[in-house]
Write a protein that holds these residues in place. Structure first.
Motif, PDB file in Angstrom:
ATOM      1  N   TYR A   5      45.194   8.261 -20.367  1.00 51.15           N
ATOM      2  CA  TYR A   5      44.495   9.519 -20.600  1.00 51.15           C
ATOM      3  C   TYR A   5      45.301  10.694 -20.052  1.00 51.15           C
ATOM      4  O   TYR A   5      45.098  11.160 -18.940  1.00 51.15           O
ATOM      5  CB  TYR A   5      43.094   9.478 -19.983  1.00 51.15           C
ATOM      6  N   ASP A  12      37.485   9.118 -33.778  1.00 50.87           N
ATOM      7  CA  ASP A  12      36.113   8.885 -33.341  1.00 50.87           C
ATOM      8  C   ASP A  12      35.130   9.281 -34.433  1.00 50.87           C
ATOM      9  O   ASP A  12      34.147   8.573 -34.696  1.00 50.87           O
ATOM     10  CB  ASP A  12      35.853   9.692 -32.066  1.00 50.87           C
ATOM     11  N   ILE A  20      37.061   3.073 -29.731  1.00 55.83           N
ATOM     12  CA  ILE A  20      38.062   3.625 -28.826  1.00 55.83           C
ATOM     13  C   ILE A  20      38.181   2.712 -27.609  1.00 55.83           C
ATOM     14  O   ILE A  20      37.191   2.441 -26.929  1.00 55.83           O
ATOM     15  CB  ILE A  20      37.689   5.046 -28.358  1.00 55.83           C
ATOM     16  N   ALA A  32      40.314   2.014 -23.948  1.00 53.77           N
ATOM     17  CA  ALA A  32      41.132   2.718 -22.953  1.00 53.77           C
ATOM     18  C   ALA A  32      41.251   1.886 -21.691  1.00 53.77           C
ATOM     19  O   ALA A  32      40.456   0.972 -21.458  1.00 53.77           O
ATOM     20  CB  ALA A  32      40.504   4.079 -22.633  1.00 53.77           C
ATOM     21  N   PRO A  40      35.948   6.505 -24.042  1.00 56.02           N
ATOM     22  CA  PRO A  40      36.148   5.249 -24.774  1.00 56.02           C
ATOM     23  C   PRO A  40      34.846   4.469 -24.961  1.00 56.02           C
ATOM     24  O   PRO A  40      33.885   4.640 -24.211  1.00 56.02           O
ATOM     25  CB  PRO A  40      37.116   4.472 -23.877  1.00 56.02           C
TER      26      PRO A  40
END
Length: 326
Positions: A112, A124, A130, A132, A169
């Motif tokens: 990030y 998105d 998503i 992460a 996420p």
């Protein structure tokens, strides 16, 4: 819910349906601000493509200074990183659509930082999952995340603007994880805090392509910022490269000799840490230590002038903290 036609006259009912249809069409057609930038999709292997940003600081080249990758399968596309603005992400999406009509199913964020996440909202909005690394929240929940976004709304306007949002996420990775789609398997490697508060690398198994994120910078000086360079070195030294045929770094061109790409980032971190460690041990002021050091092996690399002194100072400060901690 559309009101029953028994409660409203038929013309009103039809008008309401038309309004809803127009609203839906507006949502579908809404896109980020167009951006005039050169972006070519490069094929690395059977399933893997990437786009390469130029070597520069964050606001150079309209923000296109980092890389993003796409893994194309028979059942959908997996994107790795999403560039530094929704406008760049839209261009990336359009480039992917020139090679496949498969939908974007998943986005993996290697870390990030703004130049890799501001395009997330484009994917998105398409309904992609998503993914992460653990540690993302240390950045996203900090005042720095909002401050950075406000700054980029100014420095990268109109491509980063009031419509640009930070995306959390759907799934968080904190250990090595396998992901499969359309017969293509990925090893998602959790590296912990290194370049950022949490980093991932992705190995595309059938192609033996490693997508490293920003733990590797190819052909330019890395940006270390507030990184934990001790952990970063440990992550690089433990990175399994056995059988890897190509490497896509977070910045710079794809490497057909992955070991060389890893070693160049290792050399930079080891040498800079070594110089600054000696200065900290001897209680030499930073400016004096920096001016006395021989940086000639790196000074011809792109981004040296813009990045290196700040890197060295950040490493100097972190080594002081390491010394106090030890």
């Amino acid at each position: 819910m559309i009101p029953s036609s028994s409660r409203f006259p038929a013309p009103f009912h039809r008008f309401l349906i038309l309004l809803l249809a127009l609203a839906a069409a507006t949502l579908v057609l809404a896109k980020p601000e167009p951006i005039d930038i050169e972006m070519s999709l490069k094929r690395v292997s059977e399933h893997v493509y990437y786009v390469q940003g130029m070597a520069g600081i964050a606001t150079d080249n309209k923000g296109f200074i980092s890389n993003a990758a796409a893994i194309v399968t028979d059942d959908g596309v997996i994107v790795v990183d999403t560039l530094g603005s929704p406008s760049l992400a839209q261009r990336f999406l359009e480039a992917i659509q020139t090679v496949t009509d498969q939908p974007i199913k998943t986005v993996i964020v290697t870390h990030y930082h703004a130049d890799h996440i501001y395009g997330l909202q484009v994917f998105d909005d398409l309904g992609a999952e998503i993914i992460a690394p653990g540690g993302f929240q240390d950045y996203l929940d900090s005042p720095a995340a909002g401050d950075r976004l406000e700054e980029r709304r100014f420095s990268l306007s109109p491509w980063v603007n009031e419509e640009t949002r930070l995306v959390r996420p759907d799934r968080v990775i904190v250990e090595q994880t396998e992901l499969s789609l359309g017969g293509v398997s990925l090893d998602i490697r959790y590296l912990g805090p290194a370049h950022s508060d949490g980093d991932l690398a992705v190995l595309v198994r059938p192609d033996q392509v490693l997508i490293s994120g920003d733990i590797i910078f190819e052909g330019r000086v890395p940006f270390t910022g507030g990184a934990d360079t001790r952990r970063w070195l440990e992550a690089l030294e433990s990175l399994d490269q056995v059988g890897v045929k190509a490497l896509i770094p977070g910045h710079g061109p794809a490497a057909r000799e992955p070991a060389e790409a890893v070693s160049s980032t290792l050399e930079y971190l080891r040498y800079t840490r070594g110089v600054m460690a000696s200065a900290v041990d001897e209680m030499t002021p930073f400016a004096e230590a920096y001016e006395a050091a021989d940086w000639s092996r790196f000074e011809r690399l792109p981004a040296f002038a813009a990045t290196h002194r700040r890197n060295a100072y950040g490493i100097y400060l972190s080594l002081e903290q390491e010394m106090l901690g030890d």
